[in-house]
Every structure is written in C-alpha cells, then in structure tokens.
Design a protein around this motif. Structure first.
Motif, PDB file in Angstrom:
ATOM      1  N   ILE A 114     -14.563  17.720  12.826  1.00  0.00           N
ATOM      2  CA  ILE A 114     -14.791  16.292  12.616  1.00  0.00           C
ATOM      3  C   ILE A 114     -16.169  15.828  13.093  1.00  0.00           C
ATOM      4  O   ILE A 114     -16.599  14.734  12.732  1.00  0.00           O
ATOM      5  CB  ILE A 114     -13.684  15.427  13.242  1.00  0.00           C
ATOM      6  N   THR A 115     -16.855  16.651  13.867  1.00  0.00           N
ATOM      7  CA  THR A 115     -18.218  16.277  14.239  1.00  0.00           C
ATOM      8  C   THR A 115     -19.177  16.515  13.077  1.00  0.00           C
ATOM      9  O   THR A 115     -20.240  15.911  13.017  1.00  0.00           O
ATOM     10  CB  THR A 115     -18.710  17.064  15.474  1.00  0.00           C
ATOM     11  N   GLU A 116     -18.774  17.370  12.150  1.00  0.00           N
ATOM     12  CA  GLU A 116     -19.601  17.634  10.971  1.00  0.00           C
ATOM     13  C   GLU A 116     -19.164  16.802   9.767  1.00  0.00           C
ATOM     14  O   GLU A 116     -19.957  16.549   8.874  1.00  0.00           O
ATOM     15  CB  GLU A 116     -19.556  19.122  10.620  1.00  0.00           C
ATOM     16  N   ASP A 117     -17.925  16.424   9.704  1.00  0.00           N
ATOM     17  CA  ASP A 117     -17.408  15.640   8.578  1.00  0.00           C
ATOM     18  C   ASP A 117     -16.798  14.345   9.098  1.00  0.00           C
ATOM     19  O   ASP A 117     -15.588  14.132   9.067  1.00  0.00           O
ATOM     20  CB  ASP A 117     -16.384  16.450   7.791  1.00  0.00           C
ATOM     21  N   ILE A 118     -17.676  13.483   9.561  1.00  0.00           N
ATOM     22  CA  ILE A 118     -17.266  12.224  10.183  1.00  0.00           C
ATOM     23  C   ILE A 118     -16.521  11.326   9.192  1.00  0.00           C
ATOM     24  O   ILE A 118     -15.541  10.679   9.547  1.00  0.00           O
ATOM     25  CB  ILE A 118     -18.488  11.498  10.781  1.00  0.00           C
ATOM     26  N   GLU A 119     -16.971  11.315   7.945  1.00  0.00           N
ATOM     27  CA  GLU A 119     -16.324  10.459   6.940  1.00  0.00           C
ATOM     28  C   GLU A 119     -14.864  10.860   6.720  1.00  0.00           C
ATOM     29  O   GLU A 119     -13.992   9.996   6.593  1.00  0.00           O
ATOM     30  CB  GLU A 119     -17.086  10.514   5.621  1.00  0.00           C
ATOM     31  N   LEU A 120     -14.601  12.156   6.684  1.00  0.00           N
ATOM     32  CA  LEU A 120     -13.226  12.616   6.509  1.00  0.00           C
ATOM     33  C   LEU A 120     -12.367  12.221   7.719  1.00  0.00           C
ATOM     34  O   LEU A 120     -11.232  11.777   7.564  1.00  0.00           O
ATOM     35  CB  LEU A 120     -13.192  14.129   6.303  1.00  0.00           C
ATOM     36  N   ALA A 121     -12.939  12.360   8.903  1.00  0.00           N
ATOM     37  CA  ALA A 121     -12.223  11.962  10.119  1.00  0.00           C
ATOM     38  C   ALA A 121     -11.896  10.468  10.086  1.00  0.00           C
ATOM     39  O   ALA A 121     -10.792  10.065  10.460  1.00  0.00           O
ATOM     40  CB  ALA A 121     -13.048  12.299  11.352  1.00  0.00           C
ATOM     41  N   GLN A 122     -12.819   9.672   9.615  1.00  0.00           N
ATOM     42  CA  GLN A 122     -12.575   8.231   9.516  1.00  0.00           C
ATOM     43  C   GLN A 122     -11.534   7.926   8.450  1.00  0.00           C
ATOM     44  O   GLN A 122     -10.655   7.079   8.651  1.00  0.00           O
ATOM     45  CB  GLN A 122     -13.876   7.495   9.208  1.00  0.00           C
TER      46      GLN A 122
END
Length: 70
Positions: free
Chosen positions: A23-31
């Motif tokens: 999630i540090t690399e894919d912040i949008e997906l985490a959001q």
C-alpha cells in the motif's frame, strides 16, 4: 508473515485469486478499499468487499472465509 499463511491455500484453492499489495506503492488502491491498518485481508466476490479481517490470521480462519464465499 501473512504471505506464509496464504501460500498453502493458493495451491488448495487455485480458482481463488490471492493478491498481495504494497500500500505504500499503490496508495490509490489502499484508499479505494479504505485500508487503514496492515496487515489486512480483504475478501471480495464479484468485485465487492464481503469481509475484512485484520492481523496475521491462522490459515483455518482464512480457509473458513474462502469456503463461506463459495
């Protein structure tokens, strides 16, 4: 740690997609999936989140959830 729990289940349930996301690399997906803490296991069916479990889980708990969704 969670990856070690999921690896044997990947072999047992080949029709199930197991996806690991940093999630540090894919912040949008985490959001998008409202990830607030890690590790978290999201269970999706037809693109919709059906359940969300936090922490390092025992393989039996993960397997029960997979069976529940099928």
């Amino acid at each position: 740690m969670l990856k070690l729990t999921l690896e044997p289940l990947e072999e047992k349930y080949p029709e199930t997609a197991f996806v690991n996301v940093d999630i540090t690399e894919d912040i949008e997906l985490a959001q998008e999936y409202e990830v607030r803490s890690v590790p978290v296991t999201l269970y999706l069916k037809n693109g919709e989140v059906q359940n969300r479990l936090l922490g390092n889980l025992h393989p039996q708990i993960v397997e029960q959830e997979i069976k529940r969704l099928y």
